[in-house]
Design an enzyme around this catalytic site. Structure first.
Site, mmCIF file in Angstrom:
data_model
loop_
_atom_site.group_PDB
_atom_site.id
_atom_site.type_symbol
_atom_site.label_atom_id
_atom_site.label_comp_id
_atom_site.label_asym_id
_atom_site.label_seq_id
_atom_site.Cartn_x
_atom_site.Cartn_y
_atom_site.Cartn_z
ATOM 1 N N LYS A 153 -8.558 -45.484 -7.931
ATOM 2 C CA LYS A 153 -9.118 -44.466 -8.822
ATOM 3 C C LYS A 153 -9.080 -44.852 -10.292
ATOM 4 O O LYS A 153 -8.130 -45.454 -10.773
ATOM 5 C CB LYS A 153 -8.350 -43.152 -8.646
ATOM 6 C CG LYS A 153 -8.547 -42.540 -7.277
ATOM 7 C CD LYS A 153 -9.785 -41.698 -7.215
ATOM 8 C CE LYS A 153 -9.449 -40.268 -7.611
ATOM 9 N NZ LYS A 153 -10.555 -39.378 -7.391
ATOM 10 N N SER B 26 -4.598 -42.981 -10.119
ATOM 11 C CA SER B 26 -4.023 -41.921 -9.296
ATOM 12 C C SER B 26 -2.688 -42.424 -8.762
ATOM 13 O O SER B 26 -2.508 -43.612 -8.527
ATOM 14 C CB SER B 26 -4.973 -41.611 -8.144
ATOM 15 O OG SER B 26 -4.247 -41.058 -7.068
ATOM 16 N N HIS C 245 -33.252 -30.577 -14.595
ATOM 17 C CA HIS C 245 -32.650 -29.977 -13.386
ATOM 18 C C HIS C 245 -31.707 -30.954 -12.683
ATOM 19 O O HIS C 245 -31.494 -30.833 -11.472
ATOM 20 C CB HIS C 245 -33.721 -29.511 -12.385
ATOM 21 C CG HIS C 245 -34.835 -28.733 -13.005
ATOM 22 N ND1 HIS C 245 -34.851 -27.363 -13.077
ATOM 23 C CD2 HIS C 245 -35.975 -29.141 -13.623
ATOM 24 C CE1 HIS C 245 -35.956 -26.947 -13.681
ATOM 25 N NE2 HIS C 245 -36.658 -28.013 -14.040
#
Ligand code: ARG
Length: 442
Positions: free
Chosen positions: A267, A261, A140
């Site tokens: 990034k 980025s 889960h």
């Protein structure tokens, strides 16, 4: 009409299979005395020249000639004259395309199988290096029990192993020759279908001429196998996207597989993984396109079936690229052992170990042990502690028979080391399984 009817823009890709099929057919016609030795030799030599011209980029494909079959035959006629017209004796474009496409899918299977093997090799290498690297196991997407990174890699080795065996099944079933079914009913010429089947590496001729020209099961099976494989790659891609995020920080990909980025200098986006995840949709789309194209088609050949090529080519190309990118990423990725271990220790990942200890040492039924551990977890949770932070006194207030030996099972190292059941995550198991996988798959 020409624009909607022509397939040469994409079926030119079948030129090698088309020429191989024509050569086998020609040799059979010669042996059966249907085409003279002299004409047959001219055809065979001419076909080799056509092939060489295509491979040298000196072949002009013409839309007015519709498809690969007519383009090759027309050039053959230019090269050797009227004898070229004898090649199409006892055959039709219907059994010709069925043969070409089967041969192409067979070649594609062999290429993809090789790539899947490379991916398994990369995963097994990671598993070997990280047999004892502890990470959280999830159900889960909630921390469940500690496992090892190597064990996680080997799960994908098994998945790819099944993908390969699905392709092998598909290959075994498709390996029958449609050639000689002619348009649909067979032929009045005394052909030898066993011979052409053998020459093209097929196991046998297909038993029913109607089925031979109308069957595309092999393409459906191929695309089903590719779809499942693409789904597997997509799941691994999704894990890589999660793992490389700042929130997880489980693995690092080098600049080779990430992009920056244009506005945010910090990034490192896992573009390759995201694209692999996205491309699964294309492969599944190809399967659905063919299923929909075939449903409701009466026997035998229908021009609808020309629509089988583009999605199949695209799915094979897409999966091939995805496999290459994924193999590169798996080789490139560096697990962050400290972050993985720290994440494995949160979320009461050793709660099951504690319950198992109570069963083994105190002799309580598992359900009761489960209940006791539930109370201990609640106690620790109240002030943000781990299970191993509870004092012996606190534990004994819940279950007086607990001894200090319990602390031994509360570490994540002890937890994974104890999972020695067959297929379990213990480092020794992982090393053994990695070795077995190497022997079995590589
Ligand atoms: N281009 C056709 C296809 O891909 C080849 C078979 C054409 N047969 C025919 N009778 N027109 O299906």
């Amino acid at each position: 009409m020409e624009k909607i009817n022509a397939s040469i823009d994409f079926d030119r890709r079948l030129y090698a299979q088309d020429i191989a099929g024509s050569k086998a057919h020609c040799r059979m016609l010669m042996r059966q005395g249907i085409v003279s030795r002299k004409d047959g030799q001219a055809i065979l030599r001419g076909l080799d020249r056509v092939r060489a011209q295509i491979e040298a980029g000196r072949f002009e494909f013409r839309t007015s000639l519709e498809d690969i079959h007519m383009n090759v035959e027309a050039r053959l006629a230019e090269l050797i004259g009227s004898a070229a017209g004898r090649l199409h004796t006892a055959r039709s474009r219907n059994d010709q395309i069925a043969t070409d496409f089967r041969l192409w899918v067979r070649d594609a299977i062999d290429g993809l199988d090789h790539q899947m093997r490379d991916l398994q090799a990369a995963l097994i290498d990671q598993a070997d290096r990280n047999a004892a690297t502890i990470m959280p196991g999830f159900t889960h997407l909630q921390v469940a029990q500690p496992v090892t990174f190597g064990h996680h890699m080997l799960a994908y080795v098994e998945m790819v192993g099944r993908d390969r065996s699905r392709l092998a099944d598909c290959r075994a079933r498709l390996n029958e020759s449609p050639l000689g079914a002619a348009a649909l009913a067979g032929t009045s010429f005394r052909i030898d279908r066993q011979m052409t089947a053998r020459e093209l590496g097929f196991d046998r001729p297909m038993a029913n001429s109607l089925d031979a020209v109308s069957d595309r099961d092999y393409a459906l099976e191929f695309l089903s196998a590719l779809s499942i494989s693409a789904v597997h790659l997509s799941r691994l891609a999704e894990e890589i996207v999660l793992w490389t995020s700042a929130q997880f920080g489980f693995v690092r990909l080098s600049d080779a597989y990430t992009t920056g980025s244009s506005i945010m200098p910090q990034k490192r986006n896992p573009d390759a993984a995201e694209i692999v995840r996205g491309k699964a949709g294309r492969v599944i789309g190809a399967l659905l396109a063919l299923l929909n194209m075939l449903k409701g088609l009466p026997l035998t050949y229908g021009k609808d079936m020309q629509e089988d090529k583009e999605p199949t080519f695209d799915a094979a190309d897409t999966l091939s690229l995805s496999l290459a990118a994924m193999t590169g990423m798996v080789r490139d990725m560096a697990p962050n052992k400290a972050a993985l271990r720290a994440a494995a220790a949160v979320g009461f990942a050793t709660a099951t170990d504690l319950a198992d200890w109570i069963v083994r040492r105190i002799g309580l039924p598992f359900r009761q042990a489960h209940h006791i551990v539930g109370s201990l977890v609640k106690l620790a949770e109240r002030d943000g502690r781990a299970l191993s932070d509870l004092s012996l006194r606190e534990m004994r207030e819940v279950e007086p028979r607990i001894t200090k030996a319990v602390y031994n099972v509360l570490t994540v190292e002890r937890s994974v080391a104890s999972r020695t059941s067959y297929g379990g995550t213990a480092p020794d198991n992982v090393r053994r399984q990695a070795k077995a996988a190497r022997k079995r798959y590589l």
